[in-house]
Scaffold this motif. Structure first.
Motif, short mmCIF file in Angstrom:
data_model
loop_
_atom_site.label_atom_id
_atom_site.label_comp_id
_atom_site.label_asym_id
_atom_site.label_seq_id
_atom_site.Cartn_x
_atom_site.Cartn_y
_atom_site.Cartn_z
N LYS A 1 -3.15 1.99 -14.77
CA LYS A 1 -4.45 1.54 -14.24
C LYS A 1 -5.02 2.56 -13.26
CE LYS A 1 -3.93 -3.43 -14.77
NZ LYS A 1 -3.82 -4.72 -14.08
N LEU A 2 -4.17 3.11 -12.40
CA LEU A 2 -4.65 4.14 -11.48
C LEU A 2 -5.19 5.34 -12.26
CD1 LEU A 2 -2.02 4.27 -8.59
CD2 LEU A 2 -4.46 3.75 -8.39
N TYR A 3 -4.46 5.74 -13.25
CA TYR A 3 -4.90 6.86 -14.09
C TYR A 3 -6.26 6.56 -14.71
CZ TYR A 3 -5.10 10.29 -17.80
OH TYR A 3 -5.51 11.30 -18.65
N ASP A 4 -6.39 5.39 -15.33
CA ASP A 4 -7.64 5.02 -15.99
C ASP A 4 -8.82 4.99 -15.02
OD1 ASP A 4 -6.33 4.81 -18.42
OD2 ASP A 4 -6.15 2.62 -18.34
N ILE B 1 4.46 10.01 -5.34
CA ILE B 1 4.04 8.66 -4.96
C ILE B 1 4.98 8.06 -3.92
CG2 ILE B 1 5.21 7.47 -6.86
CD1 ILE B 1 1.77 6.55 -5.35
N SER B 2 6.24 8.43 -3.95
CA SER B 2 7.19 7.89 -2.97
C SER B 2 6.83 8.32 -1.55
CB SER B 2 8.62 8.31 -3.31
OG SER B 2 8.73 9.72 -3.26
N ALA B 3 6.08 9.40 -1.40
CA ALA B 3 5.68 9.88 -0.06
C ALA B 3 4.46 9.14 0.48
CB ALA B 3 5.38 11.38 -0.10
N PHE B 4 3.77 8.38 -0.37
CA PHE B 4 2.60 7.64 0.10
C PHE B 4 3.03 6.54 1.06
CE2 PHE B 4 -0.12 3.82 -0.60
CZ PHE B 4 -1.17 4.24 0.20
N ASP B 5 2.39 6.53 2.23
CA ASP B 5 2.70 5.53 3.26
C ASP B 5 1.42 4.77 3.59
OD1 ASP B 5 3.47 4.03 5.44
OD2 ASP B 5 4.08 5.75 6.67
N ALA C 1 -1.20 1.54 -6.08
CA ALA C 1 -0.30 2.62 -5.68
C ALA C 1 1.04 2.06 -5.20
CB ALA C 1 -0.94 3.48 -4.59
N LEU C 2 1.00 0.97 -4.45
CA LEU C 2 2.25 0.37 -3.97
C LEU C 2 3.07 -0.17 -5.13
CD1 LEU C 2 0.98 -1.37 -0.72
CD2 LEU C 2 2.39 0.70 -0.92
N ARG C 3 2.39 -0.75 -6.11
CA ARG C 3 3.09 -1.22 -7.30
C ARG C 3 3.68 -0.04 -8.08
NH1 ARG C 3 -1.18 -4.61 -10.33
NH2 ARG C 3 0.25 -4.12 -12.03
N MET C 4 2.90 1.04 -8.18
CA MET C 4 3.40 2.25 -8.86
C MET C 4 4.62 2.79 -8.13
SD MET C 4 1.35 5.79 -9.54
CE MET C 4 2.19 7.21 -10.24
N LYS C 5 4.56 2.78 -6.83
CA LYS C 5 5.67 3.28 -6.00
C LYS C 5 6.95 2.51 -6.28
CE LYS C 5 6.37 4.32 -1.09
NZ LYS C 5 5.76 4.25 0.24
N ARG C 6 6.80 1.23 -6.62
CA ARG C 6 7.96 0.39 -6.95
C ARG C 6 8.38 0.52 -8.42
NH1 ARG C 6 4.88 -3.38 -3.73
NH2 ARG C 6 4.20 -4.37 -5.65
N GLY C 7 7.69 1.42 -9.16
CA GLY C 7 8.09 1.66 -10.55
C GLY C 7 7.26 0.94 -11.59
N ASP C 8 6.17 0.31 -11.22
CA ASP C 8 5.33 -0.43 -12.15
C ASP C 8 4.48 0.54 -12.97
OD1 ASP C 8 3.34 -1.96 -13.41
OD2 ASP C 8 3.21 -3.38 -11.74
#
Length: 157
Positions: free
Chosen positions: A23-26, A61-65, A10-17
């Motif tokens: 992978k999260l979806y899968d 995702i940007s709201a995830f802390d 999730a943190l990687r996704m938050k950075r645009g990965d």
């Protein structure tokens, strides 16, 4: 604090990965679909809700802390709220439906009459048990056995 694999993704996704997002979806799509199917009882609606939940994930995702908790607790809250919104818009109670539809979807065709009878008896036992649960217990059951959320994440949700 954020040692679990989902939170790292999730943190990687938050950075645009985008790979992390894929992978999260899968890792979550079938659990989310099962969760939605257990609530709405219709495949088409469950598919639409699943898609909506992942679109909300992308948007929010940007709201995830990670300092406030694990990604899975945050994500399942998002999913739960999305299902509640769906029922509010339809003027229905989201907890009034049964998880029978999901359990029945997972039953493969038995090889013979004896297996059919055994499967029917097992299903009847499960349905009888579920009918005894309160709305809150049923929701906990769904998070644990349909969504496969951990006890820690369920307590946070």
């Amino acid at each position: 604090m954020f040692g679990d694999g989902f939170t790292r993704l999730a943190l990687r996704m938050k950075r645009g990965d985008r790979r992390a997002a894929a992978k999260l979806y899968d890792k979550l799509v079938f659990k989310v679909f099962g969760f939605c199917m257990s609530r709405v009882g219709r495949r088409d609606a469950a598919e639409d809700l699943t898609q909506e939940i992942f679109m909300k994930l992308i948007d929010r995702i940007s709201a995830f802390d990670e300092k406030r908790g694990s990604f899975l607790a945050w994500f399942w809250s998002l999913a739960r709220n999305s299902v509640a919104d769906y029922f509010r818009a339809a003027g229905k109670d989201s907890l009034s439906l049964s998880i029978e539809s999901v359990l029945l979807q997972d039953v493969s065709a038995p090889a013979g009459l004896e297996e059919l009878a055994a499967d029917k008896m097992e299903s009847d036992k499960v349905f009888s048990f579920i009918a005894l649960l309160s709305k809150e217990e049923r929701e906990l059951f769904e998070f644990r056995y349909v969504a496969e959320a951990s006890y820690a994440d369920i307590s946070k949700i």
